[in-house]
Design a protein around this motif. Structure first.
Motif, PDB file in Angstrom:
ATOM      1  N   SER A 138       0.824  -1.212   0.000  1.00  0.00           N
ATOM      2  CA  SER A 138       0.000   0.000   0.000  1.00  0.00           C
ATOM      3  C   SER A 138       0.859   1.263   0.000  1.00  0.00           C
ATOM      4  O   SER A 138       2.046   1.240   0.350  1.00  0.00           O
ATOM      5  CB  SER A 138      -0.916   0.014   1.219  1.00  0.00           C
ATOM      6  OG  SER A 138      -0.153   0.260   2.390  1.00  0.00           O
ATOM      7  N   ARG A 139       0.219   2.366  -0.321  1.00  0.00           N
ATOM      8  CA  ARG A 139       0.886   3.672  -0.276  1.00  0.00           C
ATOM      9  C   ARG A 139       1.416   3.946   1.126  1.00  0.00           C
ATOM     10  O   ARG A 139       2.518   4.460   1.287  1.00  0.00           O
ATOM     11  CB  ARG A 139      -0.093   4.769  -0.702  1.00  0.00           C
ATOM     12  CG  ARG A 139      -0.487   4.706  -2.153  1.00  0.00           C
ATOM     13  CD  ARG A 139      -1.565   5.734  -2.478  1.00  0.00           C
ATOM     14  NE  ARG A 139      -1.134   7.102  -2.216  1.00  0.00           N
ATOM     15  CZ  ARG A 139      -0.468   7.875  -3.080  1.00  0.00           C
ATOM     16  NH1 ARG A 139      -0.162   7.418  -4.282  1.00  0.00           N
ATOM     17  NH2 ARG A 139      -0.122   9.107  -2.750  1.00  0.00           N
ATOM     18  N   ALA A 140       0.637   3.595   2.136  1.00  0.00           N
ATOM     19  CA  ALA A 140       1.075   3.816   3.517  1.00  0.00           C
ATOM     20  C   ALA A 140       2.335   3.009   3.814  1.00  0.00           C
ATOM     21  O   ALA A 140       3.244   3.491   4.503  1.00  0.00           O
ATOM     22  CB  ALA A 140      -0.038   3.439   4.497  1.00  0.00           C
ATOM     23  N   GLN A 141       2.415   1.786   3.288  1.00  0.00           N
ATOM     24  CA  GLN A 141       3.564   0.928   3.547  1.00  0.00           C
ATOM     25  C   GLN A 141       4.837   1.455   2.900  1.00  0.00           C
ATOM     26  O   GLN A 141       5.922   1.256   3.427  1.00  0.00           O
ATOM     27  CB  GLN A 141       3.276  -0.497   3.090  1.00  0.00           C
ATOM     28  CG  GLN A 141       2.265  -1.208   3.971  1.00  0.00           C
ATOM     29  CD  GLN A 141       1.849  -2.539   3.385  1.00  0.00           C
ATOM     30  OE1 GLN A 141       1.390  -2.635   2.254  1.00  0.00           O
ATOM     31  NE2 GLN A 141       2.029  -3.594   4.167  1.00  0.00           N
ATOM     32  N   TRP A 142       4.747   2.100   1.734  1.00  0.00           N
ATOM     33  CA  TRP A 142       5.969   2.667   1.145  1.00  0.00           C
ATOM     34  C   TRP A 142       6.122   4.152   1.475  1.00  0.00           C
ATOM     35  O   TRP A 142       7.024   4.811   1.002  1.00  0.00           O
ATOM     36  CB  TRP A 142       6.110   2.374  -0.344  1.00  0.00           C
ATOM     37  CG  TRP A 142       5.112   2.912  -1.329  1.00  0.00           C
ATOM     38  CD1 TRP A 142       4.027   2.262  -1.823  1.00  0.00           C
ATOM     39  CD2 TRP A 142       5.147   4.182  -2.000  1.00  0.00           C
ATOM     40  NE1 TRP A 142       3.371   3.060  -2.739  1.00  0.00           N
ATOM     41  CE2 TRP A 142       4.038   4.236  -2.878  1.00  0.00           C
ATOM     42  CE3 TRP A 142       6.004   5.278  -1.946  1.00  0.00           C
ATOM     43  CZ2 TRP A 142       3.764   5.344  -3.692  1.00  0.00           C
ATOM     44  CZ3 TRP A 142       5.737   6.381  -2.759  1.00  0.00           C
ATOM     45  CH2 TRP A 142       4.630   6.404  -3.614  1.00  0.00           C
TER      46      TRP A 142
END
Length: 175
Positions: free
Chosen positions: A17-21
């Motif tokens: 996800s965007r949050a993870q990267w």
């Protein structure tokens, strides 16, 4: 067309996800008005990366360049895939990208991470994209009869590189 080694049976694709990267928030977000009818394949034309940590920094750098140097509201691609097959969420499903000028209103942009002028895409990356496309159709984000194109089909560019472009028929099987 033959059923190739990239076909899969309902395997789920892992999406970072965007949050993870640690993506920066988009300046704005425009939704597609209908299902994506086309998928445009790109390459980043950067050195290839493999693995979660190595690729997270590269994707963040791509996003920063797209937003600051090109004036985009976010990273241009909907998804990016690294050599080991990990898929990273760019703009994601149902969001208009900025990957192919004049062709973003009905398309999904997927970038293979690396330079494919001389290097062939990995089986793992090809399988992940095949699964991503199947997932997009099954979730209702992508038309079942979508067109699959290389960026060069829509403009004067070498993108997605000769080796990836020649591998596109392997992604065109059943979805």
């Amino acid at each position: 067309m033959e059923q190739n080694e990239y076909a899969s049976d309902c395997l789920s694709v892992r999406i970072v996800s965007r949050a993870q990267w640690r993506a920066a928030p988009p300046k704005q977000k425009e939704r597609l008005k209908s299902l994506a009818r086309r998928v445009v394949i790109h390459h980043t034309a950067l050195p290839s990366c493999q693995g979660l940590e190595a690729c997270k920094e590269q994707i963040f750098s791509i996003q920063r360049g797209h937003m600051t140097e090109r004036g985009f509201s976010d990273i241009g691609y909907n998804f990016l895939v690294e050599g080991g097959g990990i898929v990273f969420e760019g703009r994601g499903w149902g969001v208009m990208g900025a990957h192919s000028k004049g062709n973003n209103h009905d398309s999904l942009g997927i970038a293979f991470m690396g330079n494919f002028n001389n290097d062939a895409p990995s089986k793992e990356a090809m399988l992940s994209v095949k699964q991503l496309l199947q997932s997009g159709v099954s979730q209702g984000f992508l038309c079942k009869e979508f067109a699959l194109l290389g960026h060069r089909d829509l403009g004067s560019t070498e993108c997605p590189g000769e080796k990836l472009y020649s591998a596109l028929p392997k992604l065109r099987g059943t979805t």
